[in-house]
Scaffold this motif. Structure first.
Motif, PDB file in Angstrom:
ATOM      1  N   PRO A 203       0.834  -1.199   0.000  1.00 14.41           N
ATOM      2  CA  PRO A 203       0.000   0.000   0.000  1.00 14.41           C
ATOM      3  C   PRO A 203       0.877   1.260   0.000  1.00 14.41           C
ATOM      4  O   PRO A 203       1.986   1.258   0.539  1.00 14.41           O
ATOM      5  N   GLU A 204       0.374   2.327  -0.593  1.00 12.82           N
ATOM      6  CA  GLU A 204       1.141   3.568  -0.695  1.00 12.82           C
ATOM      7  C   GLU A 204       1.494   4.132   0.669  1.00 12.82           C
ATOM      8  O   GLU A 204       2.564   4.726   0.868  1.00 12.82           O
ATOM      9  N   VAL A 205       0.635   3.877   1.678  1.00 17.56           N
ATOM     10  CA  VAL A 205       0.875   4.429   3.000  1.00 17.56           C
ATOM     11  C   VAL A 205       2.128   3.845   3.650  1.00 17.56           C
ATOM     12  O   VAL A 205       2.754   4.488   4.485  1.00 17.56           O
ATOM     13  N   ALA A 209       4.609   6.256   5.592  1.00 21.42           N
ATOM     14  CA  ALA A 209       4.651   6.160   7.049  1.00 21.42           C
ATOM     15  C   ALA A 209       6.007   5.725   7.584  1.00 21.42           C
ATOM     16  O   ALA A 209       6.431   6.178   8.646  1.00 21.42           O
ATOM     17  N   GLY A 210       6.690   4.840   6.868  1.00 20.37           N
ATOM     18  CA  GLY A 210       7.923   4.290   7.417  1.00 20.37           C
ATOM     19  C   GLY A 210       7.620   3.325   8.552  1.00 20.37           C
ATOM     20  O   GLY A 210       6.459   3.086   8.897  1.00 20.37           O
ATOM     21  N   ALA A 211       8.662   2.777   9.172  1.00 20.48           N
ATOM     22  CA  ALA A 211       8.471   1.754  10.191  1.00 20.48           C
ATOM     23  C   ALA A 211       7.717   2.286  11.404  1.00 20.48           C
ATOM     24  O   ALA A 211       6.790   1.648  11.909  1.00 20.48           O
ATOM     25  N   ALA A 215       3.752   1.361  12.579  1.00 19.58           N
ATOM     26  CA  ALA A 215       3.370   0.798  13.874  1.00 19.58           C
ATOM     27  C   ALA A 215       2.134   1.509  14.415  1.00 19.58           C
ATOM     28  O   ALA A 215       1.201   0.867  14.926  1.00 19.58           O
ATOM     29  N   LEU A 216       2.104   2.846  14.306  1.00 25.08           N
ATOM     30  CA  LEU A 216       0.926   3.596  14.736  1.00 25.08           C
ATOM     31  C   LEU A 216      -0.287   3.259  13.874  1.00 25.08           C
ATOM     32  O   LEU A 216      -1.409   3.119  14.370  1.00 25.08           O
ATOM     33  N   LEU A 217      -0.040   3.151  12.557  1.00 25.97           N
ATOM     34  CA  LEU A 217      -1.124   2.838  11.638  1.00 25.97           C
ATOM     35  C   LEU A 217      -1.803   1.519  12.001  1.00 25.97           C
ATOM     36  O   LEU A 217      -3.028   1.465  12.164  1.00 25.97           O
ATOM     37  N   TYR A 218      -1.010   0.447  12.152  1.00 24.40           N
ATOM     38  CA  TYR A 218      -1.612  -0.869  12.355  1.00 24.40           C
ATOM     39  C   TYR A 218      -2.178  -1.027  13.755  1.00 24.40           C
ATOM     40  O   TYR A 218      -3.164  -1.750  13.948  1.00 24.40           O
ATOM     41  N   ALA A 219      -1.597  -0.351  14.741  1.00 26.81           N
ATOM     42  CA  ALA A 219      -2.212  -0.360  16.067  1.00 26.81           C
ATOM     43  C   ALA A 219      -3.584   0.309  16.008  1.00 26.81           C
ATOM     44  O   ALA A 219      -4.562  -0.186  16.584  1.00 26.81           O
ATOM     45  N   GLY A 220      -3.667   1.417  15.278  1.00 25.72           N
ATOM     46  CA  GLY A 220      -4.949   2.104  15.135  1.00 25.72           C
ATOM     47  C   GLY A 220      -5.951   1.292  14.329  1.00 25.72           C
ATOM     48  O   GLY A 220      -7.149   1.284  14.633  1.00 25.72           O
ATOM     49  N   LEU A 221      -5.473   0.592  13.290  1.00 27.46           N
ATOM     50  CA  LEU A 221      -6.381  -0.218  12.484  1.00 27.46           C
ATOM     51  C   LEU A 221      -6.949  -1.379  13.286  1.00 27.46           C
ATOM     52  O   LEU A 221      -8.143  -1.701  13.168  1.00 27.46           O
ATOM     53  N   VAL A 222      -6.106  -2.022  14.090  1.00 27.69           N
ATOM     54  CA  VAL A 222      -6.611  -3.122  14.924  1.00 27.69           C
ATOM     55  C   VAL A 222      -7.710  -2.628  15.852  1.00 27.69           C
ATOM     56  O   VAL A 222      -8.741  -3.282  16.029  1.00 27.69           O
ATOM     57  N   SER A 253      -2.582   9.535  11.431  1.00 33.13           N
ATOM     58  CA  SER A 253      -1.312   9.483  12.163  1.00 33.13           C
ATOM     59  C   SER A 253      -0.185   9.020  11.249  1.00 33.13           C
ATOM     60  O   SER A 253       0.944   9.511  11.340  1.00 33.13           O
ATOM     61  N   ALA A 254      -0.485   8.077  10.353  1.00 32.26           N
ATOM     62  CA  ALA A 254       0.547   7.580   9.433  1.00 32.26           C
ATOM     63  C   ALA A 254       0.947   8.652   8.428  1.00 32.26           C
ATOM     64  O   ALA A 254       2.132   8.763   8.064  1.00 32.26           O
TER      65      ALA A 254
END
Length: 318
Positions: A203-205, A209-211, A215-222, A253-254
């Motif tokens: 994905p483009e994000v 976002a970088g590493a 981490a913030l992205l996937y924590a928020g998605l969960v 956030s990402a």
């Protein structure tokens, strides 16, 4: 050693009293598991009542399919400390129960695989056999986890990666229906197939976002997926609300920006061009859902619900 007035038995007499064979008694004696009370003048073993009780205990433990080393530990602890003997027995029984659970799960997966081969059209059996032949029984989730590790951004923190894998990788059911076994085999085949260019399209994000941002992205998605799950279970139509707000906030956030109407429209456009893994999530839903039950929410179905909610929110704002 025994005194002369104690009742002593020969190896044959002990075997007869215990309902065992002489060969069995001799084996346990040679393993130093049976206490000898004395030796005859000719050097033959003599046993007392303690050996009979010990032999009965050993045979009972063997009927539980405990191994000889486990039995030895139980007997040694019993000789030293009665309380410790209870702990040694509990540990051995717990270990055997775990082992039996794994064996039973493997047998149920083999049964489901056999039913799949039996019930499919003859022309499809060779292909189904090849598909099922790639699985261990019970199957491992390691190939699915490796697939996601190539999907997630490189160098994403381990804790964030593990948290996402926990929701993205379906656990094989202990008692699979044939349809669940087939879906898991298809998932295994999908995730182990070579990827074009040796890596899954990203994905483009991920690039933006970088590493750390990922981490913030996937924590928020969960978190957003968990909020959406009850709506999916109740089959509610997608609509703006707390779950969508958490979903948009994760992307904001990402992208290092704020949740605004303009950003929501931009996010909708970006998500529409991202690579999708619809087939993965369809198969995951089958693995998680016994036949006849309402489909279990997955990150994929939650993401689809939230994307639709985002589109409706944008349409309402317009």
């Amino acid at each position: 050693m025994s005194t002369s007035h104690e009742l002593l038995w020969s190896i044959g007499e002990l075997a007869e009293r215990a309902g065992a064979t002489v060969k069995t008694v001799r084996f346990y004696s040679d393993q130093d598991l049976l206490p000898e009370a004395a030796r005859s003048s000719g050097g033959h073993r003599r046993y007392g009542p303690q050996a009979l009780e010990r032999l009965r205990l050993i045979r009972s433990l063997r009927t539980l399919d405990l191994s000889l080393p486990e039995i030895r530990r139980i007997l040694e602890d019993e000789d030293e400390d009665e309380d410790a003997a209870g702990h040694a027995l509990e540990d051995a029984v717990d270990s055997r129960l775990r082992q039996l659970g794994s064996e039973l799960k493997a047998l149920r997966w083999r049964e489901a695989a056999l039913q799949l081969v039996r019930d499919c059209p003859p022309a499809h059996r060779a292909g189904r056999l090849r598909l099922l032949g790639t699985l261990n029984t019970p199957p491992s989730t390691a190939p699915l986890a490796r697939f996601w590790r190539t999907w997630l951004p490189p160098r994403m923190p381990r804790r964030a990666t593990e948290a996402f894998l926990e929701v993205a990788v379906p656990q094989p059911p202990d008692e699979p229906h044939p349809s669940q076994a087939l879906a898991f085999a298809q998932l295994h085949a999908m995730t182990t197939a070579p990827c074009p260019g040796s890596r899954q399209p990203q994905p483009e994000v991920h690039r933006v976002a970088g590493a750390g941002g990922a981490a913030l992205l996937y924590a928020g998605l969960v978190e957003a997926f968990e909020l959406a799950a009850p709506h999916l279970r109740r089959a509610r139509d997608p609509y703006p609300g707390e779950a969508l707000d958490a979903y948009v906030a994760a992307y904001a956030s990402a992208y290092r920006t704020r949740d605004t109407p303009d950003f929501r429209r931009l996010l909708d456009a970006r998500l529409s061009t991202d690579p999708r893994l619809d087939r993965y999530w369809e198969l995951t839903a089958v693995v998680l859902t016994p036949p006849g039950s309402r489909p279990q929410p997955t990150p994929g179905s939650a993401d689809e619900w939230l994307r639709t909610a985002l589109q409706r929110d944008n349409a309402g704002a317009a």
